[in-house]
Write a protein that holds these residues in place. Structure first.
Motif, PDB file in Angstrom:
ATOM      1  N   LEU A  41       3.748   5.744   3.904  1.00 17.35           N
ATOM      2  CA  LEU A  41       3.520   5.151   2.584  1.00 17.35           C
ATOM      3  C   LEU A  41       2.512   4.013   2.630  1.00 17.35           C
ATOM      4  O   LEU A  41       1.761   3.797   1.684  1.00 17.35           O
ATOM      5  N   SER A  42       2.483   3.270   3.727  1.00 14.88           N
ATOM      6  CA  SER A  42       1.601   2.107   3.802  1.00 14.88           C
ATOM      7  C   SER A  42       0.414   2.350   4.732  1.00 14.88           C
ATOM      8  O   SER A  42      -0.093   1.422   5.345  1.00 14.88           O
ATOM      9  N   ARG A  43      -0.053   3.581   4.813  1.00 14.53           N
ATOM     10  CA  ARG A  43      -1.143   3.883   5.740  1.00 14.53           C
ATOM     11  C   ARG A  43      -2.487   3.314   5.290  1.00 14.53           C
ATOM     12  O   ARG A  43      -3.375   3.135   6.100  1.00 14.53           O
ATOM     13  N   HIS A  44      -2.655   3.005   4.017  1.00 11.70           N
ATOM     14  CA  HIS A  44      -3.920   2.448   3.529  1.00 11.70           C
ATOM     15  C   HIS A  44      -3.925   0.926   3.498  1.00 11.70           C
ATOM     16  O   HIS A  44      -4.934   0.335   3.151  1.00 11.70           O
ATOM     17  N   VAL A  45      -2.829   0.303   3.862  1.00 12.32           N
ATOM     18  CA  VAL A  45      -2.735  -1.153   3.824  1.00 12.32           C
ATOM     19  C   VAL A  45      -3.290  -1.713   5.122  1.00 12.32           C
ATOM     20  O   VAL A  45      -2.866  -1.340   6.211  1.00 12.32           O
ATOM     21  N   GLU A  46      -4.257  -2.612   4.991  1.00  9.20           N
ATOM     22  CA  GLU A  46      -4.854  -3.224   6.173  1.00  9.20           C
ATOM     23  C   GLU A  46      -4.066  -4.473   6.527  1.00  9.20           C
ATOM     24  O   GLU A  46      -3.868  -5.357   5.695  1.00  9.20           O
ATOM     25  N   ARG A  47      -3.617  -4.551   7.773  1.00  6.83           N
ATOM     26  CA  ARG A  47      -2.843  -5.694   8.215  1.00  6.83           C
ATOM     27  C   ARG A  47      -3.802  -6.768   8.710  1.00  6.83           C
ATOM     28  O   ARG A  47      -4.616  -6.534   9.597  1.00  6.83           O
ATOM     29  N   VAL A  48      -3.695  -7.952   8.115  1.00  9.14           N
ATOM     30  CA  VAL A  48      -4.590  -9.049   8.446  1.00  9.14           C
ATOM     31  C   VAL A  48      -3.754 -10.216   8.941  1.00  9.14           C
ATOM     32  O   VAL A  48      -2.746 -10.582   8.333  1.00  9.14           O
ATOM     33  N   PHE A  49      -4.187 -10.814  10.044  1.00  5.86           N
ATOM     34  CA  PHE A  49      -3.492 -11.964  10.597  1.00  5.86           C
ATOM     35  C   PHE A  49      -3.864 -13.206   9.812  1.00  5.86           C
ATOM     36  O   PHE A  49      -5.030 -13.515   9.605  1.00  5.86           O
TER      37      PHE A  49
END
Length: 67
Positions: A41-49
């Motif tokens: 479901l969250s494959r398009h969400v870019e994880r940013v630190f």
């Protein structure tokens, strides 16, 4: 719900479906199926630190009696 054909063939959804089938048919761990679906479901969400979110706990902790 039904997935569109384009999303149905993505590796994330394929892994999630395999995990769901294992849980349903063989009584596998349900947490693996949940993780697979959440990742799909969250494959398009870019994880940013973001370093401002949490303060580090470096050094010794001080007890209330030592203050």
């Amino acid at each position: 719900m039904k997935l569109p054909k384009g999303e149905h063939s993505t590796p994330e959804w394929q892994a999630a479906m395999v995990a769901l089938i294992l849980v349903a048919e063989k009584g596998g761990p349900t947490m693996l199926a949940r993780i697979g679906v959440m990742r799909a479901l969250s494959r398009h969400v870019e994880r940013v630190f973001d370093p401002d979110l949490k303060m580090p706990h470096w050094g010794k902790r001080k007890l209330k009696r030592d203050q």
